[in-house]
Design a protein around this motif. Structure first.
Motif, PDB file in Angstrom:
ATOM      1  N   ASP A 106       0.800  -1.225   0.000  1.00 13.77           N
ATOM      2  CA  ASP A 106       0.000   0.000   0.000  1.00 13.77           C
ATOM      3  C   ASP A 106       0.832   1.274   0.000  1.00 13.77           C
ATOM      4  O   ASP A 106       0.282   2.374  -0.030  1.00 13.77           O
ATOM      5  N   PRO A 108       3.013   3.396  -2.092  1.00 12.52           N
ATOM      6  CA  PRO A 108       3.349   3.457  -3.519  1.00 12.52           C
ATOM      7  C   PRO A 108       4.844   3.532  -3.801  1.00 12.52           C
ATOM      8  O   PRO A 108       5.354   2.828  -4.678  1.00 12.52           O
ATOM      9  N   GLU A 109       5.579   4.342  -3.027  1.00 10.79           N
ATOM     10  CA  GLU A 109       6.976   4.590  -3.387  1.00 10.79           C
ATOM     11  C   GLU A 109       7.897   3.380  -3.198  1.00 10.79           C
ATOM     12  O   GLU A 109       9.041   3.409  -3.624  1.00 10.79           O
ATOM     13  N   SER A 113       3.812  -2.719  -5.940  1.00 18.75           N
ATOM     14  CA  SER A 113       2.494  -2.928  -6.528  1.00 18.75           C
ATOM     15  C   SER A 113       2.391  -2.342  -7.932  1.00 18.75           C
ATOM     16  O   SER A 113       2.861  -1.231  -8.176  1.00 18.75           O
ATOM     17  N   ARG A 115      -0.251  -1.353  -9.026  1.00 16.97           N
ATOM     18  CA  ARG A 115      -1.364  -0.392  -8.981  1.00 16.97           C
ATOM     19  C   ARG A 115      -0.889   1.058  -8.971  1.00 16.97           C
ATOM     20  O   ARG A 115      -1.662   1.957  -9.241  1.00 16.97           O
ATOM     21  N   PHE A 116       0.381   1.282  -8.575  1.00 12.31           N
ATOM     22  CA  PHE A 116       0.847   2.666  -8.448  1.00 12.31           C
ATOM     23  C   PHE A 116       2.080   2.916  -9.310  1.00 12.31           C
ATOM     24  O   PHE A 116       2.999   2.095  -9.299  1.00 12.31           O
ATOM     25  N   ALA A 118       5.615   4.146  -9.756  1.00 14.60           N
ATOM     26  CA  ALA A 118       6.662   4.338  -8.730  1.00 14.60           C
ATOM     27  C   ALA A 118       7.981   3.793  -9.248  1.00 14.60           C
ATOM     28  O   ALA A 118       7.998   3.015 -10.207  1.00 14.60           O
ATOM     29  N   GLU A 177       5.329   1.398 -13.874  1.00 15.07           N
ATOM     30  CA  GLU A 177       4.501   1.545 -15.082  1.00 15.07           C
ATOM     31  C   GLU A 177       5.287   1.169 -16.349  1.00 15.07           C
ATOM     32  O   GLU A 177       4.715   0.674 -17.326  1.00 15.07           O
TER      33      GLU A 177
END
Ligand SMILES: C[S@@+](CC[C@H](N)C(=O)[O-])C[C@H]1O[C@@H](n2cnc3c(N)ncnc32)[C@H](O)[C@@H]1O
Length: 297
Positions: A106, A108-109, A113, A115-116, A118, A177
């Motif tokens: 949870d 992000p940095e 995950s 999902r974020f 980073a 990403e």
């Protein structure tokens, strides 16, 4: 901090299964949010002691103010050295709740995950040298395919490794990403993305190597009647733990005496118990947990 650091899985089953002796010496090798550690302390008398390890310094925000508690900021593969340092030669129980905490996913940095967006990091120990980006940009295509297949159980591991190598020849893959795009796994196939990230995380943190070292140390340190409780979250680590607790060795070889009796240092207490549907409804991340407990003979 508003974030829930972690919700411990199978807390009641784990603590009951450890059969805690009030005056005993216990080790929680995966402190995290400290949920299991607090429950162990709750079952210890004033002469008992708990050592809690975590390789992530972030876990220290959950520190417990208790003279019966000692925190060790270390990888659990060095368990034996640390207990030597504290003059502990035998323990009455050990808990390992493997893998990462909610905090890791949870935050992000930290790059755990998909999902974020980073940096592609994934180190549990933030002082370790090697990040997920180092692995993705330097491993050979064969080695990437191997870890995706073995640690992520991705049948498409070869194709993903090929896609990454093609992408990185144009531009380094430095962010989560970038990895998602380079893998060419469509966003709606989130299970595959999760497995890709899991595979890299296991490699970055050498999770299976650390687990092997810790299991051997735990076997040697446990006093007769002492218990080891392990929560696993994926099939590879679960198989390793299962075979080790059955045989008492890393090869999983069952040895027999002259009369054919199985020689093993452990009696099995829990053989892969899963969280109840009620617990999973409240905490969906407990779905993949398996609890194995053994007692030293
Ligand atoms: C699933 S969480 C444990 C949660 C904990 N049981 C609780 O009640 O909050 C796993 C924790 O173990 C730590 N960890 C994982 N592998 C480790 C290792 N090899 N050595 C030390 N700590 C480790 C992670 O940093 C993480 O904080």
């Amino acid at each position: 901090m508003n974030e829930v650091y972690h919700i411990p899985a199978m807390l009641k089953e784990t603590i009951e299964g450890l059969n805690i002796k009030p005056e005993g010496v216990y080790v929680d090798v995966t402190f995290g949010g400290g949920g299991h550690s607090r429950a162990i302390l709750g079952n210890l008398g004033h002469l008992g002691h708990l050592y809690s390890l975590d390789q992530d310094a972030d876990a220290l925000i959950n520190a417990i103010d208790d003279p019966r508690w000692t925190f060790v900021h270390s990888n659990f593969r060095y368990l034996r050295n640390w207990l030597d340092y504290y003059g502990v030669t035998a323990i009455d129980g050990l808990l390992a709740d493997l893998g990462v905490s909610f905090h890791h996913f949870d935050c992000p940095e930290r790059g755990f995950s998909f999902r974020f967006p980073a940096p592609l990091d994934m180190r549990m120990n933030q002082t370790a040298k090697r990040t997920a980006a180092d692995i993705v940009n330097t491993y050979s295509e064969e080695d990437l395919a191997r870890i995706f297949y073995l640690y992520g159980e991705l049948n498409s591991g070869r194709a993903i490794a090929k896609n990454l190598c093609r992408a990185r020849s144009q531009k380094a893959i430095l962010r989560t990403e970038d990895l998602v795009a380079a893998s060419r796994i469509p966003a709606e196939r989130s299970k595959e993305l999760a497995r890709l990230f899991q595979a890299l995380r296991i490699e970055v943190n050498d999770e299976l190597g650390a687990l092997r070292d810790m299991l051997v140390a735990a076997r040697d340190l446990l006093a007769p009647g002492g218990r080891i409780a392990i929560l696993t979250y994926h099939s590879l680590e679960d198989r390793l733990v299962k075979n080790f607790l059955r045989s008492g060795n890393l090869k999983g070889t069952i040895e027999k005496d002259f009369y054919g009796n199985i020689l093993t240092p452990f009696t099995l207490i829990e053989k892969g118990r899963e969280a109840s549907p009620e617990e999973v409804a409240l905490n969906p991340r407990a779905r993949s947990a398996k609890l194995r407990i053994a007692e030293k003979k």
